[in-house]
Design a protein around this motif. Structure first.
Motif, PDB file in Angstrom:
ATOM      1  N   LEU A 166      22.107 -24.927 -24.299  1.00  0.00           N
ATOM      2  CA  LEU A 166      20.865 -25.698 -24.277  1.00  0.00           C
ATOM      3  C   LEU A 166      20.208 -25.792 -25.645  1.00  0.00           C
ATOM      4  N   GLY A 167      20.529 -24.892 -26.540  1.00  0.00           N
ATOM      5  CA  GLY A 167      19.946 -24.878 -27.874  1.00  0.00           C
ATOM      6  C   GLY A 167      20.788 -24.022 -28.789  1.00  0.00           C
ATOM      7  N   ASP A 168      20.242 -23.714 -29.969  1.00  0.00           N
ATOM      8  CA  ASP A 168      21.000 -22.904 -30.918  1.00  0.00           C
ATOM      9  C   ASP A 168      21.386 -21.541 -30.352  1.00  0.00           C
ATOM     10  N   CYS A 169      20.488 -20.909 -29.612  1.00  0.00           N
ATOM     11  CA  CYS A 169      20.809 -19.582 -29.093  1.00  0.00           C
ATOM     12  C   CYS A 169      20.472 -19.438 -27.615  1.00  0.00           C
ATOM     13  N   LEU A 170      20.301 -20.533 -26.900  1.00  0.00           N
ATOM     14  CA  LEU A 170      19.931 -20.492 -25.485  1.00  0.00           C
ATOM     15  C   LEU A 170      21.029 -21.130 -24.642  1.00  0.00           C
ATOM     16  N   HIS A 171      21.480 -20.402 -23.620  1.00  0.00           N
ATOM     17  CA  HIS A 171      22.518 -20.888 -22.707  1.00  0.00           C
ATOM     18  C   HIS A 171      22.045 -20.714 -21.269  1.00  0.00           C
ATOM     19  N   LEU A 172      22.386 -21.658 -20.410  1.00  0.00           N
ATOM     20  CA  LEU A 172      22.128 -21.584 -18.971  1.00  0.00           C
ATOM     21  C   LEU A 172      23.442 -21.260 -18.287  1.00  0.00           C
ATOM     22  N   GLN A 173      23.425 -20.234 -17.438  1.00  0.00           N
ATOM     23  CA  GLN A 173      24.625 -19.867 -16.691  1.00  0.00           C
ATOM     24  C   GLN A 173      24.361 -20.028 -15.204  1.00  0.00           C
ATOM     25  N   ILE A 174      25.264 -20.738 -14.527  1.00  0.00           N
ATOM     26  CA  ILE A 174      25.189 -20.942 -13.083  1.00  0.00           C
ATOM     27  C   ILE A 174      26.555 -20.589 -12.522  1.00  0.00           C
ATOM     28  N   GLY A 175      26.580 -19.724 -11.488  1.00  0.00           N
ATOM     29  CA  GLY A 175      27.873 -19.314 -10.975  1.00  0.00           C
ATOM     30  C   GLY A 175      27.849 -18.782  -9.562  1.00  0.00           C
ATOM     31  N   THR A 176      29.016 -18.409  -9.095  1.00  0.00           N
ATOM     32  CA  THR A 176      29.199 -17.801  -7.789  1.00  0.00           C
ATOM     33  C   THR A 176      29.844 -16.438  -7.963  1.00  0.00           C
ATOM     34  N   MET A 177      29.784 -15.614  -6.916  1.00  0.00           N
ATOM     35  CA  MET A 177      30.353 -14.271  -6.994  1.00  0.00           C
ATOM     36  C   MET A 177      30.850 -13.816  -5.632  1.00  0.00           C
ATOM     37  N   MET A 178      31.781 -12.907  -5.660  1.00  0.00           N
ATOM     38  CA  MET A 178      32.222 -12.192  -4.468  1.00  0.00           C
ATOM     39  C   MET A 178      32.178 -10.713  -4.816  1.00  0.00           C
ATOM     40  N   SER A 179      31.609  -9.926  -3.899  1.00  0.00           N
ATOM     41  CA  SER A 179      31.466  -8.502  -4.177  1.00  0.00           C
ATOM     42  C   SER A 179      31.671  -7.683  -2.917  1.00  0.00           C
ATOM     43  N   TYR A 180      31.527  -6.407  -3.077  1.00  0.00           N
ATOM     44  CA  TYR A 180      31.588  -5.451  -1.979  1.00  0.00           C
ATOM     45  C   TYR A 180      30.555  -5.808  -0.908  1.00  0.00           C
ATOM     46  N   PHE A 181      29.411  -6.377  -1.318  1.00  0.00           N
ATOM     47  CA  PHE A 181      28.350  -6.732  -0.381  1.00  0.00           C
ATOM     48  C   PHE A 181      28.578  -8.070   0.301  1.00  0.00           C
ATOM     49  N   GLY A 182      29.348  -8.955  -0.269  1.00  0.00           N
ATOM     50  CA  GLY A 182      29.573 -10.266   0.328  1.00  0.00           C
ATOM     51  C   GLY A 182      29.810 -11.317  -0.735  1.00  0.00           C
ATOM     52  N   PHE A 183      29.235 -12.494  -0.537  1.00  0.00           N
ATOM     53  CA  PHE A 183      29.388 -13.587  -1.486  1.00  0.00           C
ATOM     54  C   PHE A 183      28.002 -14.064  -1.885  1.00  0.00           C
ATOM     55  N   GLY A 184      27.903 -14.772  -3.021  1.00  0.00           N
ATOM     56  CA  GLY A 184      26.585 -15.218  -3.439  1.00  0.00           C
ATOM     57  C   GLY A 184      26.620 -16.143  -4.619  1.00  0.00           C
ATOM     58  N   ALA A 185      25.440 -16.330  -5.205  1.00  0.00           N
ATOM     59  CA  ALA A 185      25.264 -17.229  -6.344  1.00  0.00           C
ATOM     60  C   ALA A 185      24.294 -16.593  -7.333  1.00  0.00           C
ATOM     61  N   ALA A 186      24.376 -17.034  -8.576  1.00  0.00           N
ATOM     62  CA  ALA A 186      23.491 -16.517  -9.617  1.00  0.00           C
ATOM     63  C   ALA A 186      23.138 -17.632 -10.592  1.00  0.00           C
ATOM     64  N   ALA A 187      21.945 -17.538 -11.151  1.00  0.00           N
ATOM     65  CA  ALA A 187      21.506 -18.466 -12.184  1.00  0.00           C
ATOM     66  C   ALA A 187      20.708 -17.670 -13.195  1.00  0.00           C
ATOM     67  N   GLY A 188      20.930 -17.938 -14.485  1.00  0.00           N
ATOM     68  CA  GLY A 188      20.208 -17.195 -15.498  1.00  0.00           C
ATOM     69  C   GLY A 188      20.357 -17.815 -16.868  1.00  0.00           C
ATOM     70  N   ILE A 189      19.700 -17.184 -17.833  1.00  0.00           N
ATOM     71  CA  ILE A 189      19.777 -17.637 -19.217  1.00  0.00           C
ATOM     72  C   ILE A 189      20.268 -16.495 -20.090  1.00  0.00           C
ATOM     73  N   THR A 190      21.001 -16.834 -21.133  1.00  0.00           N
ATOM     74  CA  THR A 190      21.470 -15.848 -22.096  1.00  0.00           C
ATOM     75  C   THR A 190      21.057 -16.292 -23.495  1.00  0.00           C
ATOM     76  N   PHE A 191      20.894 -15.308 -24.358  1.00  0.00           N
ATOM     77  CA  PHE A 191      20.510 -15.538 -25.750  1.00  0.00           C
ATOM     78  C   PHE A 191      21.555 -14.918 -26.665  1.00  0.00           C
TER      79      PHE A 191
END
Length: 191
Positions: A166-191
């Motif tokens: 999204l910018g010089d040091c900003l990223h948007l992450q959107i994804g899915t996951m499978m774990s011991y608890f079940g399945f799901g989704a995540a959204a976040g930002i990284t620098f």
């Protein structure tokens, strides 16, 4: 566990606070340095029982393709009803996870990426009430435990998704996951 935390702290102190993009003076093919982020996660065992977490991750981007770090935050599970049990299985907890991500750059510019990764660690959960309900067979009723209970659960999971620059040091992450608890989704930002 103490050795792992000490090693991660030493790596974080030893590395410079570089961002993960070329805006930090590194060549675009030489992306590396300190990386951190914040994410909201929702995981489901079935449609009724949900586990939610807000996690902060910090670690080291070894190169364009590999990131190693740790995650922690605040996890919670809202009120749910299991079968006919009127008791609540509600908890608040702290996840502590080792995190690995491999990035696969997309397109000519290679500014966006597909990622795949894994997480390994523990969830420290504190149940307020309702955990460990038993059945009174004679009265055909549930006997709820109203005493707070603390449990530690192993956590292992895999994840995949997209990382958008999204910018010089900003990223948007959107994804899915499978774990011991079940399945799901995540959204976040990284620098």
């Amino acid at each position: 566990m103490k050795k792992l935390l000490l090693t991660v702290a030493m790596v974080m102190l030893a590395c410079g606070a570089y961002a993960q993009t070329e805006g930090n003076g590194l060549q675009s093919e030489d992306v590396k340095g300190f990386q951190w982020g914040v994410a909201f996660r929702a995981e489901y065992v079935n449609y009724i029982n949900g586990h939610y977490a807000t996690n902060i991750s910090a670690g080291y981007r070894i190169n364009r393709g590999n990131y190693v770090g740790v995650q922690s935050g605040f996890a919670f599970k809202g009120s749910t009803y299991i079968d006919a049990d009127p008791g609540r299985y509600e908890y608040r907890g702290v996840p502590l996870l080792a995190d690995y991500i491999h990035y696969f750059p997309l397109g000519k510019a290679k500014s966006h990426s597909f990622y795949a990764g894994s997480e390994l660690g523990f969830l420290f959960a504190h149940y307020y009430e309702g955990f460990g309900a038993t059945v009174d067979r004679e009265k055909q009723t549930f006997v709820r435990n109203t005493t707070p209970v603390t449990r530690t659960y192993p956590y292992i999971g895999v994840k995949t998704g997209l990382d958008f620059k999204l910018g010089d040091c900003l990223h948007l992450q959107i994804g899915t996951m499978m774990s011991y608890f079940g399945f799901g989704a995540a959204a976040g930002i990284t620098f």
